[in-house]
Motif scaffolding. Structure first.
Motif, mmCIF file in Angstrom:
data_model
loop_
_atom_site.group_PDB
_atom_site.id
_atom_site.type_symbol
_atom_site.label_atom_id
_atom_site.label_comp_id
_atom_site.label_asym_id
_atom_site.label_seq_id
_atom_site.Cartn_x
_atom_site.Cartn_y
_atom_site.Cartn_z
ATOM 1 N N VAL A 150 0.836 -1.201 0.000
ATOM 2 C CA VAL A 150 0.000 0.000 0.000
ATOM 3 C C VAL A 150 0.872 1.253 0.000
ATOM 4 O O VAL A 150 0.607 2.220 -0.721
ATOM 5 C CB VAL A 150 -0.948 0.001 1.210
ATOM 6 C CG1 VAL A 150 -1.735 1.310 1.274
ATOM 7 C CG2 VAL A 150 -1.901 -1.176 1.134
ATOM 8 N N SER B 139 -5.465 6.732 3.656
ATOM 9 C CA SER B 139 -5.810 5.342 3.949
ATOM 10 C C SER B 139 -6.003 5.025 5.421
ATOM 11 O O SER B 139 -6.575 3.984 5.741
ATOM 12 C CB SER B 139 -4.727 4.408 3.385
ATOM 13 O OG SER B 139 -3.448 4.740 3.912
ATOM 14 N N TYR C 30 -12.826 -5.017 5.750
ATOM 15 C CA TYR C 30 -11.862 -4.858 4.656
ATOM 16 C C TYR C 30 -10.389 -4.905 5.075
ATOM 17 O O TYR C 30 -9.542 -5.294 4.253
ATOM 18 C CB TYR C 30 -12.170 -3.585 3.858
ATOM 19 C CG TYR C 30 -11.672 -2.300 4.444
ATOM 20 C CD1 TYR C 30 -10.373 -1.840 4.211
ATOM 21 C CD2 TYR C 30 -12.505 -1.496 5.207
ATOM 22 C CE1 TYR C 30 -9.923 -0.647 4.727
ATOM 23 C CE2 TYR C 30 -12.065 -0.289 5.729
ATOM 24 C CZ TYR C 30 -10.776 0.136 5.487
ATOM 25 O OH TYR C 30 -10.331 1.331 5.994
ATOM 26 N N TYR D 19 -11.699 1.948 -0.914
ATOM 27 C CA TYR D 19 -10.828 2.110 -2.080
ATOM 28 C C TYR D 19 -11.483 1.516 -3.323
ATOM 29 O O TYR D 19 -12.162 0.494 -3.274
ATOM 30 C CB TYR D 19 -9.462 1.455 -1.839
ATOM 31 C CG TYR D 19 -9.520 0.048 -1.304
ATOM 32 C CD1 TYR D 19 -9.770 -1.051 -2.137
ATOM 33 C CD2 TYR D 19 -9.316 -0.198 0.045
ATOM 34 C CE1 TYR D 19 -9.820 -2.337 -1.650
ATOM 35 C CE2 TYR D 19 -9.365 -1.495 0.550
ATOM 36 C CZ TYR D 19 -9.626 -2.553 -0.300
ATOM 37 O OH TYR D 19 -9.685 -3.838 0.194
ATOM 38 N N ASP E 179 -11.484 -0.111 -7.230
ATOM 39 C CA ASP E 179 -10.643 -1.019 -8.000
ATOM 40 C C ASP E 179 -9.826 -0.200 -9.001
ATOM 41 O O ASP E 179 -10.382 0.640 -9.726
ATOM 42 C CB ASP E 179 -11.519 -2.030 -8.743
ATOM 43 C CG ASP E 179 -10.691 -3.099 -9.421
ATOM 44 O OD1 ASP E 179 -10.152 -2.821 -10.508
ATOM 45 O OD2 ASP E 179 -10.583 -4.200 -8.863
ATOM 46 N N PRO E 180 -8.521 -0.390 -9.067
ATOM 47 C CA PRO E 180 -7.689 0.417 -9.972
ATOM 48 C C PRO E 180 -8.047 0.257 -11.444
ATOM 49 O O PRO E 180 -7.643 1.084 -12.272
ATOM 50 C CB PRO E 180 -6.266 -0.088 -9.693
ATOM 51 C CG PRO E 180 -6.338 -0.719 -8.340
ATOM 52 C CD PRO E 180 -7.710 -1.295 -8.227
ATOM 53 N N TYR F 115 -4.283 -1.355 -5.107
ATOM 54 C CA TYR F 115 -5.290 -0.646 -4.327
ATOM 55 C C TYR F 115 -4.649 0.525 -3.576
ATOM 56 O O TYR F 115 -3.503 0.462 -3.153
ATOM 57 C CB TYR F 115 -5.946 -1.587 -3.316
ATOM 58 C CG TYR F 115 -6.748 -2.706 -3.948
ATOM 59 C CD1 TYR F 115 -7.782 -2.438 -4.827
ATOM 60 C CD2 TYR F 115 -6.468 -4.033 -3.651
ATOM 61 C CE1 TYR F 115 -8.522 -3.458 -5.405
ATOM 62 C CE2 TYR F 115 -7.197 -5.070 -4.218
ATOM 63 C CZ TYR F 115 -8.225 -4.773 -5.100
ATOM 64 O OH TYR F 115 -8.948 -5.783 -5.669
ATOM 65 N N TRP F 116 -5.402 1.594 -3.397
ATOM 66 C CA TRP F 116 -5.049 2.799 -2.658
ATOM 67 C C TRP F 116 -4.201 3.780 -3.472
ATOM 68 O O TRP F 116 -4.013 4.913 -3.034
ATOM 69 C CB TRP F 116 -4.311 2.498 -1.349
ATOM 70 C CG TRP F 116 -5.123 1.809 -0.301
ATOM 71 C CD1 TRP F 116 -4.977 0.526 0.131
ATOM 72 C CD2 TRP F 116 -6.205 2.375 0.476
ATOM 73 N NE1 TRP F 116 -5.889 0.239 1.115
ATOM 74 C CE2 TRP F 116 -6.655 1.351 1.357
ATOM 75 C CE3 TRP F 116 -6.817 3.618 0.517
ATOM 76 C CZ2 TRP F 116 -7.691 1.550 2.264
ATOM 77 C CZ3 TRP F 116 -7.852 3.817 1.410
ATOM 78 C CH2 TRP F 116 -8.275 2.803 2.273
ATOM 79 N N GLU G 32 -6.485 6.712 -4.692
ATOM 80 C CA GLU G 32 -6.893 7.604 -3.601
ATOM 81 C C GLU G 32 -5.764 8.567 -3.237
ATOM 82 O O GLU G 32 -6.001 9.761 -3.000
ATOM 83 C CB GLU G 32 -7.296 6.777 -2.379
ATOM 84 C CG GLU G 32 -8.635 6.063 -2.509
ATOM 85 C CD GLU G 32 -8.615 4.863 -3.435
ATOM 86 O OE1 GLU G 32 -9.688 4.450 -3.901
ATOM 87 O OE2 GLU G 32 -7.510 4.321 -3.687
ATOM 88 N N TYR H 75 -16.853 -5.522 -3.082
ATOM 89 C CA TYR H 75 -16.126 -6.615 -3.730
ATOM 90 C C TYR H 75 -16.740 -7.925 -3.257
ATOM 91 O O TYR H 75 -17.305 -8.011 -2.157
ATOM 92 C CB TYR H 75 -14.637 -6.597 -3.366
ATOM 93 C CG TYR H 75 -13.900 -5.344 -3.782
ATOM 94 C CD1 TYR H 75 -13.088 -5.333 -4.912
ATOM 95 C CD2 TYR H 75 -13.994 -4.164 -3.035
ATOM 96 C CE1 TYR H 75 -12.397 -4.189 -5.295
ATOM 97 C CE2 TYR H 75 -13.311 -3.014 -3.410
ATOM 98 C CZ TYR H 75 -12.520 -3.039 -4.540
ATOM 99 O OH TYR H 75 -11.848 -1.900 -4.913
ATOM 100 N N TYR I 29 -10.586 -11.235 -5.619
ATOM 101 C CA TYR I 29 -11.530 -10.184 -5.240
ATOM 102 C C TYR I 29 -12.139 -9.590 -6.506
ATOM 103 O O TYR I 29 -11.440 -8.941 -7.301
ATOM 104 C CB TYR I 29 -10.836 -9.102 -4.422
ATOM 105 C CG TYR I 29 -10.293 -9.596 -3.094
ATOM 106 C CD1 TYR I 29 -11.154 -9.966 -2.070
ATOM 107 C CD2 TYR I 29 -8.918 -9.705 -2.878
ATOM 108 C CE1 TYR I 29 -10.666 -10.426 -0.856
ATOM 109 C CE2 TYR I 29 -8.422 -10.161 -1.669
ATOM 110 C CZ TYR I 29 -9.301 -10.524 -0.660
ATOM 111 O OH TYR I 29 -8.819 -10.987 0.537
ATOM 112 N N TYR J 88 -14.539 -6.951 -8.264
ATOM 113 C CA TYR J 88 -15.122 -5.628 -8.011
ATOM 114 C C TYR J 88 -16.531 -5.576 -8.603
ATOM 115 O O TYR J 88 -16.739 -5.900 -9.774
ATOM 116 C CB TYR J 88 -14.230 -4.564 -8.643
ATOM 117 C CG TYR J 88 -14.731 -3.149 -8.532
ATOM 118 C CD1 TYR J 88 -14.806 -2.513 -7.302
ATOM 119 C CD2 TYR J 88 -15.093 -2.421 -9.674
ATOM 120 C CE1 TYR J 88 -15.236 -1.197 -7.197
ATOM 121 C CE2 TYR J 88 -15.516 -1.105 -9.580
ATOM 122 C CZ TYR J 88 -15.588 -0.499 -8.339
ATOM 123 O OH TYR J 88 -16.019 0.812 -8.248
#
Length: 737
Positions: A404, A486, A612, A636, A638-639, A661-662, A665, A722, A729, A731
């Motif tokens: 992360v 985060s 999560y 967060y 999904d990219p 992920y993250w 954000e 998710y 996972y 989305y």
């Protein structure tokens, strides 16, 4: 650590020439002052809005009275006060050393003998407090200063006589969570036994580097204090039994402060008084810190004393401008008209002329510095250096959340590089990154280093809850806006950050969406398993989930799994026996996998929701096929989702891989900060930038970022769903609620 006076600060208070700021809180400002005698003092001045309240003046008057009743060599003495002044003030002797909290955070736990010596001196201070008919009520590491001749107990702001209740409501918790007694946690009257409990917490912290009831949100700390046994792993054997007695849940089972003193004695007569100790220091009451403190702490104390010698010029302040007689270096009134003004002492020499004798005594060995600067010749002027525009990043780059941390650092870096590539950019932004490794002690250290850069405009970080909480004070002391993309903890210990923004929905807001989804899917009875092994996130997510289920008229069946429980299968079986149609688990990835496997062995066929923080690759690997079907509600996106597709493309082009992920954000938060810097129309101060961030609304890719003006929390709570399918996972999109 000191800061310059501001133009609105007074120049003198109660016969003290103010030299610098030592700190500021919600109710006032503490200054470094020099009395007419030349001695230094810490001068607390109350803000006007509180001074106008009769109840507050009564409390402050009580504080002054209480502090004056304490006469111990190990408690900071009152040197002056005026609770009835237009701006009430209280002056105490100035101690140039660090607090115990800073010393342990910076240098690590004290050695066994150091813990005993510290305990004995503080026990004697508390004995004096209790003999005066008072209770301190806030014994904690931040209220113990380390000086060259031993510790000093400070801050009698909430000390009182046990029968004084007029200014305290019946349900008010007084003290610092994590360092207060079970009875104080229940808002019951404070007593000397409560101070002994707090002393036990403090000594455990000094010995191990961590509070015995952990850290985190206030409600969780209070719960542990009342119900859990203290964590004394690492406490030396020669003091462990005593600390166990100090930390007894029953106040009657605890020793008195005098008995703590006696128990820690090492060849010193137990009946010795504090005055006897001051005149004839016993074996465990050293005359200088080198006898009982590690070298690193001794150096820290010396550095604090040296910092006082290095104070800058005294700035002109509000009282200087109003009252010519109050100005340092005032021009004599009998100077002939038209004569040139007499030269004023400048630089460090000017400061030494104001208070040099006291400072040289405090720091030691300062005579050479005095002699070296006796002439009035100014130092050659250096050409001013252009200020840099620095955005800081604090992240876990090599610790447990490094995936992360790297994703966020890369997202922020991409935002900065895109801005710098613009031809119309009003300034060039520099990125400065520090790695806290996911460790609280290191987080405090690197935050202090980063915050000391005068060119730092703001910082984004840290990655996790513990490191974010540990870094708050370092940035806030320098008025540096801090944002996290985060860290979702709803309360960070006992800190009161004034320049901190959470650009992420906290743990207490997410469960509302999950509870609504459970209702939508027809759940009417939901088992909620809160695993204490998951720490603060598990507790806040699980507890708030249970509350939200009640609001939606869904029967909640909560269970709390102890942190040391080895097998959760019996708990799962017991919960399934109640025939729930929904199941929620909040805890750790490994134990989540065990719960998933145990649940799969039952006939449960309802909705399964996983908190999560546990939804990481480890859960998928350990749970295997049992992971399928579990739902996750996370802050967060999904990219690969369409709202962030352009970002993902740019990220892949820059770094050669898809974002984790993250990352999106963090990119959003960086873009928001850059936008506010651009809108400032010039280089803003930390407070000005914080106000811009707080007032505006920024439309990001992931969510709109706006903050409540009173509570500073994020007003938009976008949550993304998710579901585990085929071991990954999957989305499913944003959940509208």
């Amino acid at each position: 650590m000191t800061e310059k006076l501001t133009p609105t600060d007074p120049a003198r208070v109660g016969g003290h020439r103010l030299l610098a700021r030592l700190g500021a809180g919600g109710m006032g400002v503490v200054y470094l002052g020099r009395a007419d005698s030349g001695e230094l003092a810490a001068v607390k001045v109350i803000l006007p809005e509180y001074a106008d309240q009769p109840e507050f003046r009564a409390r402050f008057r009580r504080e002054v009275t209480a502090a004056r009743r304490v006469d111990s060599p190990w408690a900071v003495p009152v040197t002056g006060a005026d609770p009835d002044a237009p701006a009430p003030w209280l002056a105490t002797a100035f101690v140039p050393g660090p607090s115990l909290a800073e010393a342990v955070t910076t240098c690590g736990p004290l050695p066994p003998r150091g813990v005993r010596v510290l305990g004995r001196m503080l026990a004697r201070a508390l004995t004096t407090v209790h003999d005066a008919g008072l209770v301190h009520r806030d014994v904690k590491p931040g209220n113990v200063l380390l000086a060259v001749d031993g510790p000093r107990l400070i801050d009698f702001g909430i000390a009182h006589a046990p029968d004084e209740t007029a200014l305290t409501s019946a349900d008010m918790v007084i003290g610092t969570p994590g360092f207060l007694s079970p009875e104080q946690a229940r808002a019951q009257p404070a007593s000397p036994a409560g101070d002994v409990f707090a002393l036990g917490c403090l000594l455990a912290y000094a010995a191990t580097g961590r509070p015995p009831f952990g850290t985190g949100a206030v409600d969780a700390l209070l719960y542990r204090t009342v119900h859990d046994e203290p964590d004394l792993d690492g406490v030396p054997d020669d003091t462990r039994e005593l600390l166990e007695r100090c930390l007894a849940k029953d106040p009657a089972a605890r020793p008195t402060a005098r008995e703590v003193d006696e128990a820690l004695a090492d060849g010193t007569p137990a009946e010795a008084t504090a005055e006897d100790t001051a005149q004839n220091p016993p074996q465990d009451t050293p005359q200088n810190t080198a006898d009982w403190l590690p070298d690193a702490v001794v150096r820290l104390i010396a550095d604090r004393s040296a910092e006082i010698l290095a104070l800058p010029d005294i700035e002109a302040t509000a009282l200087d401008a109003r009252d010519p007689d109050a100005r340092a270096g005032e021009q004599p009134t009998d100077v002939p008209e038209g004569a040139p003004p007499a030269p004023r002492p400048t630089g460090r020499r000017r400061f030494l002329l104001l208070g040099g004798a006291a400072l040289l005594t405090a720091a030691g060995g300062g005579g050479a510095l005095w002699a070296a600067r006796r002439d009035d010749s100014p130092a050659p002027a250096a050409a001013p250096r252009a200020r840099r525009w620095i955005l800081g990043v604090q992240a876990d780059l090599t610790g447990p959340q490094s995936t992360v941390g790297h994703a966020q650092e890369r997202g922020i870096r991409l935002a900065v590089e895109q801005f710098n590539s613009r031809k119309d950019k009003p300034f060039t932004l520099t990125l400065k990154t520090v790695d806290d490794r996911g460790e609280a002690a290191r987080a405090t250290k690197v935050a202090r280093t980063l915050a000391a850069d005068r060119d730092l405009l703001a910082v984004i970080g840290s990655t996790g809850d513990t490191t974010t909480g540990a870094s708050l004070d370092s940035y806030d002391e320098r008025l540096v806006p801090q944002l996290t993309a985060s860290s979702a903890q709803s309360v960070y210990g006992t800190s009161e950050p004034r320049h901190f923004l959470q650009a992420v929905p906290d743990y207490t807001h997410l469960p509302a969406t999950a509870a609504y989804s459970l209702q939508t899917e027809g759940a009417r009875r939901v088992g909620v398993l809160i695993d204490r092994g998951g720490g603060i996130p598990a507790w806040q997510l699980g507890h708030t989930m249970f509350q939200n289920l009640g609001v939606l008229k869904i029967a909640g069946e909560p269970r709390v799994a102890p942190r040391l429980a080895k097998d959760l299968a019996p708990v799962v079986a017991e919960m399934v026996a109640d025939k729930p149609d929904g199941f929620v688990y909040t805890g750790t990835p490994a134990r989540a996998a065990a719960v998933a496997r145990a649940l799969a062995r039952t006939d449960f066929g309802g909705v399964r929701v996983l908190g999560y923080p546990a939804a990481v690759p480890e859960f998928l690997t350990a749970a295997g096929a049992a992971a399928d079907g579990w739902q996750i509600f996370a802050p967060y996106i999904d990219p690969a989702a369409s709202p962030v597709r352009a970002f993902a493309t740019a990220y892949r082009k820059r770094y050669g891989s898809a974002p984790a992920y993250w990352a999106a954000e963090a990119y959003d938060v960086a873009r928001m900060v850059i936008t506010r810097l651009t809108e400032a129309g010039g280089r803003p101060s930390g407070k000005a930038l914080y106000d811009l961030l707080l007032k505006g609304t920024y439309k990001g890719m992931v969510r709109s970022y706006s903050f409540d003006k009173d509570y500073r929390w994020l007003e938009s709570y976008e949550v993304f769903r998710y579901e585990v399918k085929d071991g990954r996972y999957s989305y499913t999109g944003r959940v509208d609620f």
